[in-house]
Design a protein around this motif. Structure first.
Motif, PDB file in Angstrom:
ATOM      1  N   GLU A   6       8.814  -2.950  -3.338  1.00 50.77           N
ATOM      2  CA  GLU A   6       7.370  -2.913  -2.809  1.00 50.77           C
ATOM      3  C   GLU A   6       6.810  -3.899  -3.040  1.00 50.77           C
ATOM      4  OE1 GLU A   6       5.328  -1.689  -0.319  1.00 50.77           O
ATOM      5  OE2 GLU A   6       5.823   0.474  -0.886  1.00 50.77           O
ATOM      6  N   GLN A  31      -0.638   5.007  -3.873  1.00 51.04           N
ATOM      7  CA  GLN A  31       0.357   4.829  -4.738  1.00 51.04           C
ATOM      8  C   GLN A  31       1.567   4.461  -4.006  1.00 51.04           C
ATOM      9  OE1 GLN A  31       0.139   5.919  -8.705  1.00 51.04           O
ATOM     10  NE2 GLN A  31       1.471   4.176  -8.081  1.00 51.04           N
ATOM     11  N   HIS A  32       2.106   4.704  -3.073  1.00 51.08           N
ATOM     12  CA  HIS A  32       3.277   4.397  -2.353  1.00 51.08           C
ATOM     13  C   HIS A  32       3.635   2.965  -2.348  1.00 51.08           C
ATOM     14  CE1 HIS A  32       0.064   4.593   0.659  1.00 51.08           C
ATOM     15  NE2 HIS A  32       0.776   3.696   1.496  1.00 51.08           N
ATOM     16  N   ARG A  33       2.478   2.155  -2.141  1.00 48.56           N
ATOM     17  CA  ARG A  33       2.642   0.754  -2.345  1.00 48.56           C
ATOM     18  C   ARG A  33       2.990  -0.104  -3.459  1.00 48.56           C
ATOM     19  NH1 ARG A  33       0.869  -0.918   2.572  1.00 48.56           N
ATOM     20  NH2 ARG A  33       0.793  -3.194   1.850  1.00 48.56           N
ATOM     21  N   GLN A  35       4.396   0.922  -7.769  1.00 44.69           N
ATOM     22  CA  GLN A  35       4.282   2.269  -8.908  1.00 44.69           C
ATOM     23  C   GLN A  35       4.565   1.413 -10.338  1.00 44.69           C
ATOM     24  OE1 GLN A  35       6.985   5.041  -7.817  1.00 44.69           O
ATOM     25  NE2 GLN A  35       6.638   4.984  -5.765  1.00 44.69           N
ATOM     26  N   GLN A  56       2.081   4.303 -13.246  1.00 43.04           N
ATOM     27  CA  GLN A  56       1.456   4.897 -12.006  1.00 43.04           C
ATOM     28  C   GLN A  56      -0.021   5.199 -12.579  1.00 43.04           C
ATOM     29  OE1 GLN A  56       3.389   8.452 -10.013  1.00 43.04           O
ATOM     30  NE2 GLN A  56       5.472   7.197  -9.929  1.00 43.04           N
ATOM     31  N   LYS A 256       1.557   4.210   4.648  1.00 44.34           N
ATOM     32  CA  LYS A 256       1.622   5.903   4.652  1.00 44.34           C
ATOM     33  C   LYS A 256       1.374   6.290   6.308  1.00 44.34           C
ATOM     34  CE  LYS A 256      -0.027   8.173   1.185  1.00 44.34           C
ATOM     35  NZ  LYS A 256      -1.291   8.695   0.169  1.00 44.34           N
ATOM     36  N   SER A 294       9.812   8.201   4.926  1.00 41.91           N
ATOM     37  CA  SER A 294       9.562   7.354   5.880  1.00 41.91           C
ATOM     38  C   SER A 294      10.614   7.189   7.240  1.00 41.91           C
ATOM     39  CB  SER A 294       9.597   5.806   5.235  1.00 41.91           C
ATOM     40  OG  SER A 294      10.966   5.544   4.563  1.00 41.91           O
ATOM     41  N   HIS A 318       9.513  15.132  -5.113  1.00 42.40           N
ATOM     42  CA  HIS A 318       8.131  14.314  -5.174  1.00 42.40           C
ATOM     43  C   HIS A 318       8.078  14.089  -6.526  1.00 42.40           C
ATOM     44  CE1 HIS A 318       6.880  14.784  -1.135  1.00 42.40           C
ATOM     45  NE2 HIS A 318       7.527  15.882  -1.061  1.00 42.40           N
ATOM     46  N   GLY A 321       9.923   8.632  -8.077  1.00 46.83           N
ATOM     47  CA  GLY A 321       9.286   7.723  -6.907  1.00 46.83           C
ATOM     48  C   GLY A 321       9.977   7.064  -6.091  1.00 46.83           C
ATOM     49  N   ARG A 322       9.773   6.100  -5.409  1.00 40.55           N
ATOM     50  CA  ARG A 322      10.344   5.360  -4.555  1.00 40.55           C
ATOM     51  C   ARG A 322      11.473   4.635  -5.322  1.00 40.55           C
ATOM     52  NH1 ARG A 322       6.647   2.546   0.469  1.00 40.55           N
ATOM     53  NH2 ARG A 322       6.803   4.458   1.807  1.00 40.55           N
TER      54      ARG A 322
END
Length: 477
Positions: A6, A31-33, A35, A56, A256, A294, A318, A321-322
């Motif tokens: 990311e 946060q998805h962008r 970590q 995070q 997102k 996604s 959840h 993380g990614r």
């Protein structure tokens, strides 16, 4: 999609009594962008203070530690990072706080400067000392150069030296400056709170988190100043001289679902890509299931267009993380198993259409397919909501090397055989571009087409970059 690294997310707000807390909430929503690290810099109008840490947002700014209270000031910017450039190191966490002849400055940057190494080498040759290995610090050295400080608009002059992708926030003691590269590779948008305070963020979902209203995007090549007088704007590149190159992979994966970027709803874009995917690659099956998260919107679109029932064949944890965070393939595989659990009752004995946003190396995708087989899926038909990835990105997406990209050295049939699926279909590039509202040439599609918006190569050829610079900009010192 779980096989790429990311980039970053930024947030800023000016003259708000709860600026630091709102920056915290804004970063949480982004946060998805990124970590890997998080940080917030704040100003009381005269002095900037900053705190950054690894991990995070909730880990870096633990409520029990009182970090937010220590930073409390009416103006703040924040940053989330994943290292597309520079090592995973606390020194590379942002915002990057420094001091030069004009005073303090904190910088938060999303993107990748392809000429950063050239600039860094030049400045180190003249005795400049760098504390970090990220490309953002180069910008501070540019701002501090005496011949740049003396320019009528030093910031605009410095931005003309940068090549690559940058959506960037500068916190000065008395103002925030937000700027976007001339191609607008990465998103950056402006908002306003109910109290009339201006804010800026990578995505509109950050505004939702603080109940702010989206106003507009920061335009490519634009500098927006937020200070006591309000909001003002200027351009460091003549508007209209550069055709935009928005990263459409933002729509495919990064952003997102609840955000709007480049003028479009991410959710609606992905749904439409699923519809187009169903038109281009129909199949007779019992259920359509996404690879969350996604791939979910595209799967909804595929199910709607095909008439095949939608069901959740995978359930995502959840608390993981990614999975691009894992540094090795073995750890990525383990992370995927932890992250995605198969719902056996949904897939056993059925012909399953699996919709994912992308396939990069293919190794973790193969693991997901194997999990479906073990759960009793009768047939598995893979549908991918972006074209095959064949080229690396130099503008903020840390794809693997060209040789590691599964589509670069395999035919469609070879990829299908590697993944062990009954059929495989990728959306076409024209089909993907048809889902967006802007003209096709306003997007960067280099990862699929190999057609870059500016000269790039693995050596970042200095001559080609200098020639490109001469074509685009004047008065470069």
């Amino acid at each position: 999609m779980s096989e790429i690294k990311e980039e970053c997310g930024v947030f800023g707000i000016f003259d708000d009594a709860e600026a630091v807390k709102k920056t915290y909430f804004g970063l949480h929503s982004l946060q998805h962008r990124g970590q890997e690290s998080a940080g917030i810099a704040s100003s009381d109008g005269e002095y900037i203070k900053c705190y950054t840490g690894m991990g995070q947002v909730g880990r870096v700014f633990r409520p029990s530690k009182g970090f937010l209270e220590k930073l409390e000031n009416p103006t703040a910017i924040g940053h989330l990072r994943y290292s597309t450039t520079g090592s995973s190191n606390p020194l590379n966490a942002q915002p990057f706080l420094s001091e030069y002849s004009q005073g303090q400055i904190a910088v938060a940057h999303n993107g990748n400067l392809i000429n950063a190494n050239l600039l860094r080498d030049e400045y180190e040759a003249y005795g400049h000392i760098f504390k970090s290995s990220n490309d953002t610090e180069v910008v501070v050295h540019l701002l501090a150069k005496p011949t740049h400080v003396s320019k009528p608009d030093p910031l605009a002059h410095v931005l003309n030296h940068l090549h690559g992708a940058f959506s960037i926030l500068f916190l000065f003691p008395d103002r925030i400056e937000a700027a976007r590269d001339p191609f607008g590779f990465r998103p950056l948008c402006l908002g306003k709170t109910k109290a009339g305070k201006y804010c800026v963020a990578s995505e509109t979902c950050a505004f939702d988190a603080i109940e702010a209203e989206y106003i507009r995007d920061v335009e490519p090549g634009e500098i927006v100043t937020i200070d006591k007088t309000g909001l003002s704007s200027r351009f460091f590149v003549e508007p209209g001289t550069v055709t935009p190159g928005h990263c459409i992979f933002e729509h495919v994966y990064f952003a997102k679902q609840s955000s709007r970027i480049f003028g479009d709803s991410v959710h609606e874009f992905r749904k439409q890509s699923g519809r187009v995917l169903a038109q281009e690659h129909p199949v007779d099956a019992d259920i359509v299931t996404p690879v969350p998260d996604s791939g979910t919107s595209a799967a909804v679109g595929y199910a709607s267009e095909s008439g095949i029932p939608f069901d959740m064949g995978f359930v995502r944890s959840h608390y993981v993380g990614r999975t691009f965070l894992a540094p090795s393939q073995e750890l990525r595989d383990l992370a995927v198993k932890m992250k995605l659990a198969v719902v056996k009752e949904a897939v056993a004995g059925k012909r399953v259409v699996v919709v994912d946003d992308s396939v990069v190396r293919g190794t973790t995708t193969k693991g997901k397919i194997n999990s479906l087989r073990e759960a009793g899926a009768k047939e598995i038909h893979m549908r991918v909501a972006c074209p095959p990835l064949v080229s690396p990105c130099y503008f903020g997406v840390d794809f693997p090397t060209k040789e590691e990209l599964i589509a670069n050295n395999r035919t469609l049939e070879e990829i299908r055989d590697f993944l062990k699926v009954d059929s495989l279909g990728y959306i076409s590039l024209d089909g993907l571009l048809s889902c967006a509202s802007l003209p096709g040439d306003h997007y960067c599609t280099a990862c699929w087409s190999g057609d870059y918006k500016m000269p790039v190569n693995t050596a970042f050829n200095k001559l080609s970059l200098e020639r490109h610079q001469m074509q685009l900009f004047d008065n470069i010192d």
